[in-house]
Design a protein around this motif. Structure first.
Motif, PDB file in Angstrom:
ATOM      1  N   ARG A  72       7.146  27.147  47.916  1.00 13.87           N
ATOM      2  CA  ARG A  72       6.235  27.158  46.569  1.00 13.87           C
ATOM      3  C   ARG A  72       7.098  27.398  45.503  1.00 13.87           C
ATOM      4  NH1 ARG A  72       0.685  29.423  46.948  1.00 13.87           N
ATOM      5  NH2 ARG A  72       0.067  28.945  49.260  1.00 13.87           N
ATOM      6  N   GLY A  73       8.585  28.011  45.756  1.00  9.97           N
ATOM      7  CA  GLY A  73       9.415  28.313  44.599  1.00  9.97           C
ATOM      8  C   GLY A  73       9.990  27.162  44.193  1.00  9.97           C
ATOM      9  N   GLN A  74      10.163  26.185  45.317  1.00 10.35           N
ATOM     10  CA  GLN A  74      10.864  24.833  45.030  1.00 10.35           C
ATOM     11  C   GLN A  74      10.010  23.846  44.315  1.00 10.35           C
ATOM     12  OE1 GLN A  74      11.907  23.488  49.079  1.00 10.35           O
ATOM     13  NE2 GLN A  74      13.578  24.566  49.053  1.00 10.35           N
ATOM     14  N   VAL A  75       8.857  23.954  44.624  1.00 10.34           N
ATOM     15  CA  VAL A  75       7.654  22.980  43.987  1.00 10.34           C
ATOM     16  C   VAL A  75       7.637  23.600  42.480  1.00 10.34           C
ATOM     17  CG1 VAL A  75       5.303  22.401  43.998  1.00 10.34           C
ATOM     18  CG2 VAL A  75       6.676  22.330  45.935  1.00 10.34           C
ATOM     19  N   ASP A  76       7.322  24.997  42.240  1.00  9.50           N
ATOM     20  CA  ASP A  76       6.993  25.556  40.905  1.00  9.50           C
ATOM     21  C   ASP A  76       8.204  25.031  40.121  1.00  9.50           C
ATOM     22  OD1 ASP A  76       4.556  26.654  41.855  1.00  9.50           O
ATOM     23  OD2 ASP A  76       5.293  28.499  42.056  1.00  9.50           O
ATOM     24  N   ALA A  77       9.601  25.404  40.702  1.00 10.96           N
ATOM     25  CA  ALA A  77      10.610  25.006  39.846  1.00 10.96           C
ATOM     26  C   ALA A  77      10.524  23.506  39.475  1.00 10.96           C
ATOM     27  CB  ALA A  77      12.022  25.271  40.445  1.00 10.96           C
ATOM     28  N   ALA A  78      10.392  22.678  40.425  1.00 14.97           N
ATOM     29  CA  ALA A  78      10.233  21.188  40.204  1.00 14.97           C
ATOM     30  C   ALA A  78       9.237  20.788  39.170  1.00 14.97           C
ATOM     31  CB  ALA A  78      10.147  20.295  41.406  1.00 14.97           C
ATOM     32  N   ALA A  79       8.053  21.521  39.175  1.00 18.45           N
ATOM     33  CA  ALA A  79       6.880  21.090  38.389  1.00 18.45           C
ATOM     34  C   ALA A  79       6.982  21.884  36.856  1.00 18.45           C
ATOM     35  CB  ALA A  79       5.681  21.296  39.086  1.00 18.45           C
ATOM     36  N   ALA A  80       7.662  22.682  36.805  1.00 18.86           N
ATOM     37  CA  ALA A  80       8.088  23.470  35.432  1.00 18.86           C
ATOM     38  C   ALA A  80       8.482  22.787  34.196  1.00 18.86           C
ATOM     39  CB  ALA A  80       8.660  25.185  35.994  1.00 18.86           C
ATOM     40  N   GLY A  81       8.361  23.515  33.325  1.00 14.59           N
ATOM     41  CA  GLY A  81       8.963  23.121  31.978  1.00 14.59           C
ATOM     42  C   GLY A  81       8.041  22.345  31.322  1.00 14.59           C
ATOM     43  N   GLY A  82       6.715  22.026  31.691  1.00 17.57           N
ATOM     44  CA  GLY A  82       5.860  21.147  30.902  1.00 17.57           C
ATOM     45  C   GLY A  82       6.251  19.906  30.921  1.00 17.57           C
ATOM     46  N   LEU A  83       6.758  19.400  32.291  1.00 12.94           N
ATOM     47  CA  LEU A  83       6.916  17.933  32.119  1.00 12.94           C
ATOM     48  C   LEU A  83       5.695  16.986  32.467  1.00 12.94           C
ATOM     49  CD1 LEU A  83       9.597  17.851  35.027  1.00 12.94           C
ATOM     50  CD2 LEU A  83      10.123  17.212  32.820  1.00 12.94           C
ATOM     51  N   PRO A  84       5.744  15.845  31.846  1.00 13.79           N
ATOM     52  CA  PRO A  84       4.425  15.196  32.262  1.00 13.79           C
ATOM     53  C   PRO A  84       4.119  15.091  33.531  1.00 13.79           C
ATOM     54  CG  PRO A  84       5.998  13.998  30.630  1.00 13.79           C
ATOM     55  CD  PRO A  84       6.582  15.094  31.144  1.00 13.79           C
ATOM     56  N   ALA A  85       3.031  14.733  33.982  1.00 15.61           N
ATOM     57  CA  ALA A  85       2.571  14.774  35.469  1.00 15.61           C
ATOM     58  C   ALA A  85       3.468  13.858  36.212  1.00 15.61           C
ATOM     59  CB  ALA A  85       1.034  14.599  35.508  1.00 15.61           C
ATOM     60  N   PRO A  86       3.603  12.749  35.889  1.00 15.85           N
ATOM     61  CA  PRO A  86       4.263  11.762  36.624  1.00 15.85           C
ATOM     62  C   PRO A  86       5.865  12.208  36.953  1.00 15.85           C
ATOM     63  CG  PRO A  86       3.226  10.291  34.975  1.00 15.85           C
ATOM     64  CD  PRO A  86       2.865  12.023  34.893  1.00 15.85           C
ATOM     65  N   ASP A  87       6.589  12.717  35.769  1.00 15.97           N
ATOM     66  CA  ASP A  87       7.839  13.314  36.035  1.00 15.97           C
ATOM     67  C   ASP A  87       7.969  14.415  36.878  1.00 15.97           C
ATOM     68  OD1 ASP A  87       8.863  11.287  34.393  1.00 15.97           O
ATOM     69  OD2 ASP A  87       8.684  12.414  32.396  1.00 15.97           O
ATOM     70  N   ALA A  88       6.727  15.399  36.632  1.00 11.68           N
ATOM     71  CA  ALA A  88       6.646  16.438  37.438  1.00 11.68           C
ATOM     72  C   ALA A  88       6.686  16.259  39.302  1.00 11.68           C
ATOM     73  CB  ALA A  88       5.268  17.393  37.536  1.00 11.68           C
ATOM     74  N   LEU A  89       5.655  14.978  39.498  1.00 13.62           N
ATOM     75  CA  LEU A  89       5.504  14.609  40.731  1.00 13.62           C
ATOM     76  C   LEU A  89       7.044  14.276  41.062  1.00 13.62           C
ATOM     77  CD1 LEU A  89       2.126  12.765  40.421  1.00 13.62           C
ATOM     78  CD2 LEU A  89       2.859  14.546  42.199  1.00 13.62           C
ATOM     79  N   ARG A  90       7.849  13.154  40.283  1.00 10.95           N
ATOM     80  CA  ARG A  90       9.037  12.940  40.779  1.00 10.95           C
ATOM     81  C   ARG A  90       9.917  14.000  41.201  1.00 10.95           C
ATOM     82  NH1 ARG A  90       7.555   8.845  36.524  1.00 10.95           N
ATOM     83  NH2 ARG A  90       7.040   6.802  37.904  1.00 10.95           N
ATOM     84  N   ALA A  91       9.813  15.012  40.330  1.00 12.41           N
ATOM     85  CA  ALA A  91      10.705  16.134  40.304  1.00 12.41           C
ATOM     86  C   ALA A  91      10.610  16.709  42.108  1.00 12.41           C
ATOM     87  CB  ALA A  91      10.725  17.062  39.312  1.00 12.41           C
ATOM     88  N   VAL A  92       9.166  16.916  42.066  1.00 14.48           N
ATOM     89  CA  VAL A  92       9.004  17.615  43.474  1.00 14.48           C
ATOM     90  C   VAL A  92       9.328  16.694  44.698  1.00 14.48           C
ATOM     91  CG1 VAL A  92       6.893  17.879  45.129  1.00 14.48           C
ATOM     92  CG2 VAL A  92       6.846  18.744  42.780  1.00 14.48           C
ATOM     93  N   ALA A  93       9.116  15.161  44.422  1.00 14.47           N
ATOM     94  CA  ALA A  93       9.640  14.409  45.373  1.00 14.47           C
ATOM     95  C   ALA A  93      11.216  14.493  45.709  1.00 14.47           C
ATOM     96  CB  ALA A  93       9.352  13.060  45.146  1.00 14.47           C
TER      97      ALA A  93
END
Length: 197
Positions: A72-93
């Protein structure tokens, strides 16, 4: 070490037991490891073990809870910062790919655990399902930020790509697996975005 709200220090013995069990459970499996070995490697007494964990199942659940919180911490960190959804998904991946390429990688801790606890009513099985529901819901929410109508099927596709990469990462060239996974996620995001009304 930080003190709790009551002013007492968190138990170092409990933390040692959990760290030791997590390393062994993840590296060797759960059923193959007895409590005696965990007690010995954590350098605690049997009484100390049972003071913190009434039984092995409680320790297994604590191990999965710790793994859940880390992810959860990794996903929250990857999706944080107000990234657009596509970029947040790429960061999670990308964070998933980084995990696959880490030293000692042995697949998904949750898929490994559920293979050992197939009974759907067992608390360990239920803990795995709860984690996977959270992950699917999180990815669905991100997919909905691209296109709402087919967000859940797209999220299920993402989870299947992740599961495949986690399994293949144990068997084949991790760098190649991660490259393939990231390419697959990028294609999924582009396809999902193209279906936007």
């Amino acid at each position: 070490m930080a003190r709790s709200e009551t002013g007492t220090r968190p138990s170092e013995a409990r933390e040692r037991l959990l760290v030791t069990a997590s390393r062994i459970f993840y590296g060797e499996g759960i059923h193959s490891v007895g409590v005696d070995r965990i007690i010995a490697e954590a350098k605690v007494t049997r009484a100390t073990f049972y003071r913190h964990f009434p039984g092995k199942e409680d320790l297994v659940l604590a191990y999965l809870q710790a793994a859940d919180q880390a992810i959860r911490g990794q996903v929250d960190a990857a999706a944080a910062g107000g990234l657009p959804a596509p970029d947040a998904l790429r960061a999670v991946a990308a964070s998933i790919a980084q995990g696959i390429q880490s030293a000692g990688f042995r697949g998904c801790a949750f898929l490994n655990a559920v293979a050992e606890y197939p009974d759907p009513d067992h608390p360990v099985h239920q803990a795995v399902l709860a984690h996977r529901r959270w992950f699917l819901d999180t990815v669905s929410t991100l997919m909905a930020g691209i296109q709402q109508a087919e967000a859940e099927p797209a999220a299920q596709h993402f989870v299947m790509l992740r599961d495949g990469a986690m399994a293949a990462g144990c068997l084949f060239d991790r760098a190649l697996i991660c490259e393939t996974f990231l390419r697959g996620v990028d294609g999924l995001i582009r396809t999902h975005a193209a279906r936007r009304p």
